[in-house]
Design a protein around this motif. Structure first.
Motif, PDB file in Angstrom:
ATOM      1  N   ASN A 113       1.112  -0.896  -0.070  1.00  0.00           N
ATOM      2  CA  ASN A 113      -0.100   0.434  -0.023  1.00  0.00           C
ATOM      3  C   ASN A 113       1.154   0.732   0.146  1.00  0.00           C
ATOM      4  O   ASN A 113       1.006   2.028  -0.758  1.00  0.00           O
ATOM      5  CB  ASN A 113      -0.906  -0.389   1.563  1.00  0.00           C
ATOM      6  N   PHE A 114       2.142   1.417   0.809  1.00  0.00           N
ATOM      7  CA  PHE A 114       2.983   2.316   1.236  1.00  0.00           C
ATOM      8  C   PHE A 114       3.744   2.870  -0.856  1.00  0.00           C
ATOM      9  O   PHE A 114       3.607   3.563  -0.870  1.00  0.00           O
ATOM     10  CB  PHE A 114       3.259   2.387   2.272  1.00  0.00           C
ATOM     11  N   GLY A 115       3.863   1.255  -1.243  1.00  0.00           N
ATOM     12  CA  GLY A 115       5.281   1.419  -1.786  1.00  0.00           C
ATOM     13  C   GLY A 115       4.074   2.432  -3.339  1.00  0.00           C
ATOM     14  O   GLY A 115       4.240   2.586  -4.254  1.00  0.00           O
ATOM     15  N   ALA A 116       3.659   1.338  -3.390  1.00  0.00           N
ATOM     16  CA  ALA A 116       2.337   2.403  -4.404  1.00  0.00           C
ATOM     17  C   ALA A 116       2.058   3.979  -4.137  1.00  0.00           C
ATOM     18  O   ALA A 116       2.151   4.015  -5.209  1.00  0.00           O
ATOM     19  CB  ALA A 116       0.871   1.847  -4.431  1.00  0.00           C
ATOM     20  N   ILE A 117       2.146   4.441  -3.502  1.00  0.00           N
ATOM     21  CA  ILE A 117       2.039   5.698  -3.069  1.00  0.00           C
ATOM     22  C   ILE A 117       3.426   6.907  -2.834  1.00  0.00           C
ATOM     23  O   ILE A 117       3.336   7.935  -3.334  1.00  0.00           O
ATOM     24  CB  ILE A 117       1.226   6.158  -1.372  1.00  0.00           C
ATOM     25  N   PHE A 118       4.626   5.991  -2.330  1.00  0.00           N
ATOM     26  CA  PHE A 118       6.186   6.445  -2.532  1.00  0.00           C
ATOM     27  C   PHE A 118       6.619   5.670  -2.742  1.00  0.00           C
ATOM     28  O   PHE A 118       7.895   6.351  -3.024  1.00  0.00           O
ATOM     29  CB  PHE A 118       6.041   6.316  -1.455  1.00  0.00           C
ATOM     30  N   GLY A 119       6.137   4.973  -3.781  1.00  0.00           N
ATOM     31  CA  GLY A 119       7.548   3.658  -4.665  1.00  0.00           C
ATOM     32  C   GLY A 119       8.141   4.341  -5.262  1.00  0.00           C
ATOM     33  O   GLY A 119       7.553   5.657  -5.659  1.00  0.00           O
TER      34      GLY A 119
ATOM     35  N   PHE B  32     -15.979  12.116   6.744  1.00  0.00           N
ATOM     36  CA  PHE B  32     -14.745  12.910   6.370  1.00  0.00           C
ATOM     37  C   PHE B  32     -14.269  11.756   5.855  1.00  0.00           C
ATOM     38  O   PHE B  32     -13.688  11.610   7.381  1.00  0.00           O
ATOM     39  CB  PHE B  32     -14.119  14.018   7.094  1.00  0.00           C
ATOM     40  N   VAL B  33     -13.423  11.297   4.736  1.00  0.00           N
ATOM     41  CA  VAL B  33     -13.415  10.177   4.785  1.00  0.00           C
ATOM     42  C   VAL B  33     -11.622  10.483   3.592  1.00  0.00           C
ATOM     43  O   VAL B  33     -12.228  11.224   3.031  1.00  0.00           O
ATOM     44  CB  VAL B  33     -13.724   9.164   3.864  1.00  0.00           C
ATOM     45  N   LEU B  34     -10.482  10.170   4.065  1.00  0.00           N
ATOM     46  CA  LEU B  34      -9.155  10.637   3.418  1.00  0.00           C
ATOM     47  C   LEU B  34      -8.409   8.992   3.097  1.00  0.00           C
ATOM     48  O   LEU B  34      -8.087   8.327   3.958  1.00  0.00           O
ATOM     49  CB  LEU B  34      -8.409  11.026   3.998  1.00  0.00           C
ATOM     50  N   VAL B  35      -8.543   8.861   1.354  1.00  0.00           N
ATOM     51  CA  VAL B  35      -8.252   8.071   1.038  1.00  0.00           C
ATOM     52  C   VAL B  35      -6.716   8.753   0.816  1.00  0.00           C
ATOM     53  O   VAL B  35      -6.360   8.722  -0.615  1.00  0.00           O
ATOM     54  CB  VAL B  35      -8.962   7.650  -0.607  1.00  0.00           C
ATOM     55  N   PRO B  36      -5.141   8.275   1.237  1.00  0.00           N
ATOM     56  CA  PRO B  36      -4.283   8.387   0.587  1.00  0.00           C
ATOM     57  C   PRO B  36      -3.667   8.019  -0.678  1.00  0.00           C
ATOM     58  O   PRO B  36      -3.848   6.903  -1.312  1.00  0.00           O
ATOM     59  CB  PRO B  36      -3.122   8.225   1.550  1.00  0.00           C
ATOM     60  N   LEU B  37      -3.323   8.889  -1.384  1.00  0.00           N
ATOM     61  CA  LEU B  37      -2.526   8.596  -2.726  1.00  0.00           C
ATOM     62  C   LEU B  37      -1.368   9.185  -3.307  1.00  0.00           C
ATOM     63  O   LEU B  37      -0.522  10.001  -2.517  1.00  0.00           O
ATOM     64  CB  LEU B  37      -3.405   9.064  -3.777  1.00  0.00           C
ATOM     65  N   PRO B  38      -0.732   8.633  -4.549  1.00  0.00           N
ATOM     66  CA  PRO B  38       0.442   9.207  -5.072  1.00  0.00           C
ATOM     67  C   PRO B  38       0.179  10.900  -5.086  1.00  0.00           C
ATOM     68  O   PRO B  38      -0.775  10.595  -5.586  1.00  0.00           O
ATOM     69  CB  PRO B  38       0.744   9.055  -6.283  1.00  0.00           C
ATOM     70  N   ALA B  39       1.011  12.249  -5.114  1.00  0.00           N
ATOM     71  CA  ALA B  39       0.906  13.355  -5.567  1.00  0.00           C
ATOM     72  C   ALA B  39       0.845  13.349  -7.177  1.00  0.00           C
ATOM     73  O   ALA B  39       1.915  13.104  -7.889  1.00  0.00           O
ATOM     74  CB  ALA B  39       1.800  13.952  -5.350  1.00  0.00           C
ATOM     75  N   ASP B  40      -0.021  13.517  -7.570  1.00  0.00           N
ATOM     76  CA  ASP B  40      -0.235  13.081  -8.998  1.00  0.00           C
ATOM     77  C   ASP B  40      -1.683  13.339  -9.247  1.00  0.00           C
ATOM     78  O   ASP B  40      -3.031  13.051  -9.440  1.00  0.00           O
ATOM     79  CB  ASP B  40      -0.374  11.278  -9.742  1.00  0.00           C
ATOM     80  N   VAL B  41      -1.667  14.644 -10.298  1.00  0.00           N
ATOM     81  CA  VAL B  41      -2.431  15.686 -10.597  1.00  0.00           C
ATOM     82  C   VAL B  41      -3.929  14.710 -11.719  1.00  0.00           C
ATOM     83  O   VAL B  41      -5.119  15.190 -12.340  1.00  0.00           O
ATOM     84  CB  VAL B  41      -2.271  17.415 -10.644  1.00  0.00           C
ATOM     85  N   THR B  42      -2.811  14.327 -12.403  1.00  0.00           N
ATOM     86  CA  THR B  42      -4.263  13.813 -13.218  1.00  0.00           C
ATOM     87  C   THR B  42      -4.713  12.052 -12.673  1.00  0.00           C
ATOM     88  O   THR B  42      -6.040  12.500 -13.527  1.00  0.00           O
ATOM     89  CB  THR B  42      -2.950  12.459 -14.420  1.00  0.00           C
TER      90      THR B  42
END
Length: 536
Positions: free
Chosen positions: A354-360, A392-402
């Motif tokens: 999960n973290f690898g998808a966001i920060f890898g 309030f729901v937060l789903v962490p994602l990569p920083a990707d404006v697309t």
């Protein structure tokens, strides 16, 4: 050192602050208290930046930060201005502090409001863990105290200040804490997967992964496992209002609907700004000091007219990590949602993936994703109609404006709405509320593109640059321009870092920079007698 560094407010009277988030408001209050004539310009009609507010059909949502941690930082800030957090806010202690669901385990873990109860919880889940956690939390407290005393409140203008006896005595341990990942460090204290996740998740508050964040940040566990979690009634927006109040009380002039287009320069100095006012008219203002509380990437690449004026060039940004983005979902629900506490974390089983998808290196939207859910209406009846639930729901994602933009009532971009749908399904599954989606009365989503468009966030980051080793402490971007005299920075992009408490501290660090104060400790607070006189 620029002229204003050395001479202080007597020769640098006029200050322009760009941005009305908590750091800009706090900086304006502290500088005005010192005698500066301060004008603050905010692009939007609402103050607060990431910590905004949105209302619809009787529901009111904090649009960003929702955790109140490091209460000592808030109280210190207010005391500097002659008041206190208790006087400005109605704070409630949450007990339990939060709930954790982990895939593969039938029952959640509720984290209590005090250290001793949490030691017992850890020991019940993993016999022997309580004893090891005593040492872990002792270390967390010691590290937190060291950080406050030597690292968080300093400008790093004089690194010799870090060679204090208490730092030198702990240097071997500090070096280890800086070079070992948090996940590895926490894994020596506990073996149970749920407990490891509880110790590792605070890395997300720092915009980082527990597999890359330095174990120095195990200090965060002191905040939630020992200090406990508070909530300001009315929400985080009440914190913003309180900081605005003290700023206005100090004489700060605040203009919303004022979009700064350029920092004006002359002869190697920042001399003012050009902005569009609420009517669209172009306005130029002169200043002795310009402070940008806007995103640093936006400040450097969009507001400075020349590449020669930029401290941080393109190679700097391409080699740095903007931190994660997120899809946010604001939900007004008919009825109750059993199974949730005020704060609830829902973690996937394969956390490393999960973290690898966001920060890898190869980043993607994690599926399944870990999510965070805040249900403030369980504590605060003012945020939802009677008989309804505010989520309030937060789903962490990569920083990707697309990934796209959000919208109201499902009108966001398809990827954003699909991520929101999956998060709603996860909440329904974990809580056993199968008809959750059918009971949604209000729905709004926010995506990475919104962060970029609304608050000029670099790459659509939801928090600011990640707290990796090379982006922490004196390795983080400094708070003054190296190219232009009289240009300074404040907020999540600069020292000491991201989050509401850090942004308050950054305002104090700015004041120190302007007055030439190289101390590392928090500024002295007024005496109790002085506070009493101020209030009367």
């Amino acid at each position: 050192m620029s002229p204003s560094d050395a001479s202080g407010p007597r020769t640098a009277r006029r200050v322009l602050i760009i941005g009305g988030g908590i750091s800009g408001l706090a900086a304006s209050a502290l500088l005005a208290q010192q005698g500066y004539a301060v004008t603050l310009l905010e692009r939007r009609d609402q103050l607060g930046g990431r910590a905004g507010s949105w209302e619809r059909d009787g529901f009111r949502f904090d649009t960003g930060p929702s955790w109140y941690l490091m209460p000592d930082v808030f109280d210190h800030f207010f005391r500097l201005l002659g008041t206190s957090a208790d006087a400005e806010l109605d704070l409630v202690r949450l007990d339990p502090g939060y709930r954790v669901y982990v895939d593969g385990y039938a029952q959640p873990v509720d984290v209590a409001a005090d250290r001793e109860s949490n030691l017992a919880i850890f020991d019940r889940i993993e016999p022997g863990a309580g004893r090891r956690m005593e040492k872990y939390l002792d270390s967390a407290r010691e590290t937190y105290d060291m950080a406050v005393r030597r690292f968080l409140y300093g400008t790093f203008a004089d690194l010799r200040r870090l060679a204090a006896p208490d730092v030198l005595a702990r240097l071997p341990r500090l070096l280890r804490l800086l070079t070992e990942p948090l996940a590895t460090f926490a894994g020596r204290a506990v073996r149970d997967d749920r407990l490891r996740k509880i110790l590792g998740y605070p890395a997300v508050f720092l915009g980082a992964s527990p597999y890359t964040a330095p174990s120095m940040y195990h200090l965060m566990s002191h905040l939630d496992l020992a200090d406990g979690v508070l909530y300001p009634q009315g929400g985080v927006t009440e914190v913003i209002r309180a900081v605005e109040r003290v700023a206005r009380a100090q004489g700060v002039e605040i203009h919303t609907g004022s979009d700064v287009e350029q920092i004006r320069t002359a002869a190697g100095s920042a001399v003012g700004v050009r902005y569009r006012d609420a009517s669209g008219a172009a306005v130029e203002l002169d200043a002795d000091v310009v402070v940008s509380a806007a995103d640093l990437h936006h400040t450097e690449t969009a507001l400075l007219p020349s590449a020669a004026d930029r401290t941080y060039d393109e190679p700097y940004w391409t080699s740095r990590d903007p931190g994660p983005s997120a899809v946010l979902v604001y939900l007004g629900i008919d009825g109750t949602v059993p199974g949730l506490l005020h704060h609830t974390l829902m973690f996937t089983a394969d956390w490393e993936a999960n973290f690898g998808a966001i920060f890898g290196k190869e980043r993607s939207v994690p599926d399944p994703a870990s999510i965070y859910v805040c249900a403030p209406s369980l504590t605060d009846p003012s945020v939802a109609p009677d008989g309804a639930t505010n989520l309030f729901v937060l789903v962490p994602l990569p920083a990707d404006v697309t990934i796209g933009r959000g919208g109201v009532d499902g009108a966001g971009d398809p990827r954003v709405e699909a991520i929101a749908d999956r998060a709603i399904a996860t909440i329904a599954e974990k809580t056993g509320v199968k008809d959750l989606a059918e009971r949604i009365r209000v729905r709004r989503t926010v995506g990475p593109r919104d962060f970029a468009d609304d608050i000029n966030a670099w790459s659509g980051s939801m928090l600011g640059p990640a707290h990796t080793l090379r982006q922490s402490a004196f390795f983080r971007a400094g708070n003054r321009s190296k190219r232009l005299d009289n240009l300074y920075y404040v907020g999540a992009s600069t020292i000491p870092g991201i989050g509401l408490p850090m942004c308050l501290i950054s305002a104090e660090v700015l004041l120190k920079r302007l007055t030439g104060d190289t101390s590392t400790e928090p500024l002295p607070e007024p005496s109790v007698d002085t506070l009493a006189e101020t209030r009367t």
